[in-house]
Write a protein that holds these residues in place. Structure first.
Motif, mmCIF file in Angstrom:
data_model
loop_
_atom_site.group_PDB
_atom_site.id
_atom_site.type_symbol
_atom_site.label_atom_id
_atom_site.label_comp_id
_atom_site.label_asym_id
_atom_site.label_seq_id
_atom_site.Cartn_x
_atom_site.Cartn_y
_atom_site.Cartn_z
ATOM 1 N N GLU A 338 48.151 29.893 38.801
ATOM 2 C CA GLU A 338 46.694 30.002 38.918
ATOM 3 C C GLU A 338 46.283 31.401 39.378
ATOM 4 O O GLU A 338 45.304 31.969 38.881
ATOM 5 C CB GLU A 338 46.178 28.950 39.905
ATOM 6 N N PHE A 339 47.023 31.962 40.313
ATOM 7 C CA PHE A 339 46.677 33.291 40.798
ATOM 8 C C PHE A 339 46.940 34.346 39.740
ATOM 9 O O PHE A 339 46.192 35.325 39.608
ATOM 10 C CB PHE A 339 47.468 33.618 42.071
ATOM 11 N N ASN A 340 47.993 34.164 38.969
ATOM 12 C CA ASN A 340 48.284 35.096 37.883
ATOM 13 C C ASN A 340 47.173 35.071 36.830
ATOM 14 O O ASN A 340 46.801 36.115 36.281
ATOM 15 C CB ASN A 340 49.623 34.743 37.247
ATOM 16 N N MET A 341 46.633 33.879 36.549
ATOM 17 C CA MET A 341 45.515 33.773 35.624
ATOM 18 C C MET A 341 44.280 34.482 36.185
ATOM 19 O O MET A 341 43.559 35.166 35.461
ATOM 20 C CB MET A 341 45.189 32.307 35.350
ATOM 21 N N LEU A 342 44.040 34.329 37.503
ATOM 22 C CA LEU A 342 42.918 35.014 38.144
ATOM 23 C C LEU A 342 43.046 36.522 38.007
ATOM 24 O O LEU A 342 42.072 37.221 37.703
ATOM 25 C CB LEU A 342 42.861 34.622 39.618
ATOM 26 N N LEU A 343 44.246 37.042 38.207
ATOM 27 C CA LEU A 343 44.472 38.482 38.077
ATOM 28 C C LEU A 343 44.273 38.935 36.636
ATOM 29 O O LEU A 343 43.756 40.038 36.385
ATOM 30 C CB LEU A 343 45.883 38.822 38.558
ATOM 31 N N SER A 344 44.651 38.112 35.672
ATOM 32 C CA SER A 344 44.457 38.453 34.259
ATOM 33 C C SER A 344 42.969 38.538 33.915
ATOM 34 O O SER A 344 42.532 39.451 33.217
ATOM 35 C CB SER A 344 45.150 37.421 33.365
ATOM 36 N N ILE A 345 42.189 37.576 34.411
ATOM 37 C CA ILE A 345 40.742 37.597 34.178
ATOM 38 C C ILE A 345 40.117 38.823 34.832
ATOM 39 O O ILE A 345 39.231 39.477 34.258
ATOM 40 C CB ILE A 345 40.103 36.303 34.703
ATOM 41 N N PHE A 346 40.605 39.163 36.004
ATOM 42 C CA PHE A 346 40.098 40.349 36.702
ATOM 43 C C PHE A 346 40.384 41.607 35.894
ATOM 44 O O PHE A 346 39.550 42.527 35.823
ATOM 45 C CB PHE A 346 40.740 40.448 38.084
ATOM 46 N N ASP A 347 41.567 41.672 35.266
ATOM 47 C CA ASP A 347 41.906 42.824 34.425
ATOM 48 C C ASP A 347 40.990 42.904 33.208
ATOM 49 O O ASP A 347 40.590 43.993 32.784
ATOM 50 C CB ASP A 347 43.366 42.733 33.978
ATOM 51 N N VAL A 348 40.671 41.757 32.618
ATOM 52 C CA VAL A 348 39.744 41.745 31.482
ATOM 53 C C VAL A 348 38.394 42.301 31.896
ATOM 54 O O VAL A 348 37.796 43.134 31.196
ATOM 55 C CB VAL A 348 39.585 40.309 30.933
ATOM 56 N N CYS A 349 37.907 41.873 33.047
ATOM 57 C CA CYS A 349 36.621 42.382 33.564
ATOM 58 C C CYS A 349 36.696 43.879 33.822
ATOM 59 O O CYS A 349 35.721 44.615 33.577
ATOM 60 C CB CYS A 349 36.244 41.641 34.840
ATOM 61 N N PHE A 350 37.846 44.337 34.304
ATOM 62 C CA PHE A 350 38.006 45.769 34.577
ATOM 63 C C PHE A 350 37.889 46.595 33.295
ATOM 64 O O PHE A 350 37.194 47.628 33.260
ATOM 65 C CB PHE A 350 39.362 46.010 35.234
ATOM 66 N N PHE A 351 38.530 46.153 32.228
ATOM 67 C CA PHE A 351 38.463 46.918 30.976
ATOM 68 C C PHE A 351 37.073 46.858 30.346
ATOM 69 O O PHE A 351 36.630 47.812 29.700
ATOM 70 C CB PHE A 351 39.531 46.416 30.005
ATOM 71 N N LEU A 352 36.371 45.765 30.549
ATOM 72 C CA LEU A 352 34.974 45.713 30.120
ATOM 73 C C LEU A 352 34.129 46.700 30.921
ATOM 74 O O LEU A 352 33.210 47.333 30.382
ATOM 75 C CB LEU A 352 34.432 44.292 30.281
ATOM 76 N N TRP A 353 34.457 46.833 32.180
ATOM 77 C CA TRP A 353 33.764 47.808 33.035
ATOM 78 C C TRP A 353 34.019 49.226 32.531
ATOM 79 O O TRP A 353 33.109 50.067 32.509
ATOM 80 C CB TRP A 353 34.250 47.633 34.471
ATOM 81 N N LEU A 354 35.252 49.526 32.119
ATOM 82 C CA LEU A 354 35.560 50.851 31.585
ATOM 83 C C LEU A 354 34.715 51.150 30.344
ATOM 84 O O LEU A 354 34.210 52.276 30.185
ATOM 85 C CB LEU A 354 37.048 50.937 31.222
ATOM 86 N N ILE A 355 34.577 50.144 29.471
ATOM 87 C CA ILE A 355 33.764 50.337 28.266
ATOM 88 C C ILE A 355 32.318 50.629 28.633
ATOM 89 O O ILE A 355 31.670 51.515 28.050
ATOM 90 C CB ILE A 355 33.860 49.098 27.365
ATOM 91 N N LYS A 356 31.815 49.908 29.608
ATOM 92 C CA LYS A 356 30.440 50.122 30.057
ATOM 93 C C LYS A 356 30.261 51.537 30.609
ATOM 94 O O LYS A 356 29.278 52.230 30.302
ATOM 95 C CB LYS A 356 30.069 49.100 31.124
#
Length: 399
Positions: A338-356
């Protein structure tokens, strides 16, 4: 009627990292007690183990078994079976559930259950693979409570293995175990999924070292007058890569020798690994904010964002590494997934932030971003669904 008092499974698969020496201190086995831990084992006869062919591969049980109720005779069986032979243990009843104990009503009806075996495990007599290895502990005296065991089961075939403690005789009563269960491969205690990691860490350390030399040479020999603080940070990242690989290497070597993870070496390696990953992401973030390309410095809000993000990701990454290293030893593996999935979602949000950040510098880019932003929500939903599906598949397979 005899029923199962307890079953303790140690099931060997190859996908989880954990310790291989398990300690028990007055551990109580009672009715319906189930516990799963996963192990794959190499056999010395395996072609990939040719250099270790003279070393044994074994599961060792060492410790004392104490009965709480010594008024009657008692029986306890300890069994090690290759995964291919596990279906020969027990039988499938009319409710399509597997039962393991031979009782009077099954006498001569189920293969492996005879009058002599009542109160013991059902083991089929039709064995096409390696038969399970069984150690039988029997308390014959009514006042006997303690039984000491020091027994080694030999691994003869590579693959998943099952360790089963079974008390099928109700007269035995509750049993308390104090001792250890250890799994040792021909090359040492390192789990099979980490066996080749030692060579990988050696290669990574050498690669990061060469990369560091190349980068330092380029910076200080050819571009000495054009350096930004960003370039020094890249040097730090490559050096952290060297130190991280060396730390994980010695952690794995130590693990292989003693069978358990050293808290100091694991925490030290996790700190270095988390520092490298958080610094890499922070550097990406400041570059996408325009530092070194459009701006010579960061604004105060940008600086706070970069530092805050780096610290937060360091904490998440460190917790994830610790959970991963000690899964099935201290914590349940479900928490790790579950924590690994949370970290993966956080990474997705981070790359979306980079695009922004990338599209937020000029008016033209802002217009492009407004068109592009309409795709971000579907993209995020798609990634989240993929992660949820992967997690569901992981836990379904796990069960």
């Amino acid at each position: 009627m005899n029923k199962i008092l307890f079953l303790f499974f140690v099931v060997g698969f190859c996908f989880f990292v954990d310790g291989v020496i398990y300690s028990f201190d007055q551990t109580k086995f009672q009715v319906g007690h189930l516990r799963y831990q996963r192990k794959c084992m190499y056999s010395p006869n395996d072609p990939s183990m040719s250099q270790y062919s003279t070393n044994p591969s074994e599961v060792r049980i060492e410790g004392s078994f104490v009965r709480a109720d010594p008024d009657y005779i008692g029986i306890l069986q300890i069994l090690v079976s290759h995964g291919d032979s596990f279906d020969t243990i027990g039988y499938i009843n009319e409710q399509n559930n597997r039962e393991y104990c031979c009782r009077e009503s099954l006498n001569s009806i189920v293969d492996g259950c005879t009058r002599e075996n009542v109160g013991s495990l059902i083991i089929s007599t039709n064995q096409t693979n390696l038969p399970p290895q069984v150690l039988k502990i029997q308390w014959n005296d009514f006042n006997q409570t303690l039984y000491y065991v020091d027994h080694t089961f030999t691994i003869e075939k590579s693959g998943k293995h099952i360790l089963l403690f079974s008390s099928c005789l109700t007269l035995t009563g509750d049993v308390y175990m104090t001792g250890t269960v250890s799994w040792r491969n021909p090359y040492g205690y390192l789990p099979t999924d980490l066996y080749h990691m030692i060579e990988l860490y050696e290669a990574l350390a050498a690669g990061y070292f060469v990369l560091s030399l190349i980068w330092i040479t380029l910076c200080y020999v050819y571009y000495n007058n054009q350096l930004l603080p960003l370039h020094y940070c890249v040097v730090i990242v490559t050096i952290l890569g060297v130190l991280e690989s060396i730390a994980w290497y010695f952690d794995s070597v130590n693990f292989n020798e003693i069978g358990t993870r050293s808290i100091f070496s694991t925490v030290f390696a996790a700190v270095l690994s988390s520092s490298k990953k958080s610094l890499c992401r922070s550097l990406l973030l400041v570059v996408y904010m325009g530092y070194g390309l459009l701006n010579s410095d960061l604004s105060v809000p940008q600086h706070k964002k970069a530092v805050g993000f780096g610290v937060f990701f360091f904490i998440l990454s460190f917790i994830n590494d610790i959970l991963r290293c000690y899964s099935q030893v201290v914590w349940d593996k479900t928490l790790t997934g579950e924590f690994n999935m949370l970290l993966s979602i956080f990474d997705v949000c981070f790359f979306l932030w980079l695009i922004k950040e990338y599209y937020s510098h000029t008016a033209n880019d802002q217009k492009k971003f407004q068109k592009f932003s309409g795709l971000l929500i579907p993209y995020f939903v798609f990634i989240s669904v993929i992660l949820e599906y992967a997690t569901f598949f992981y836990f379904s397979w796990n069960q």
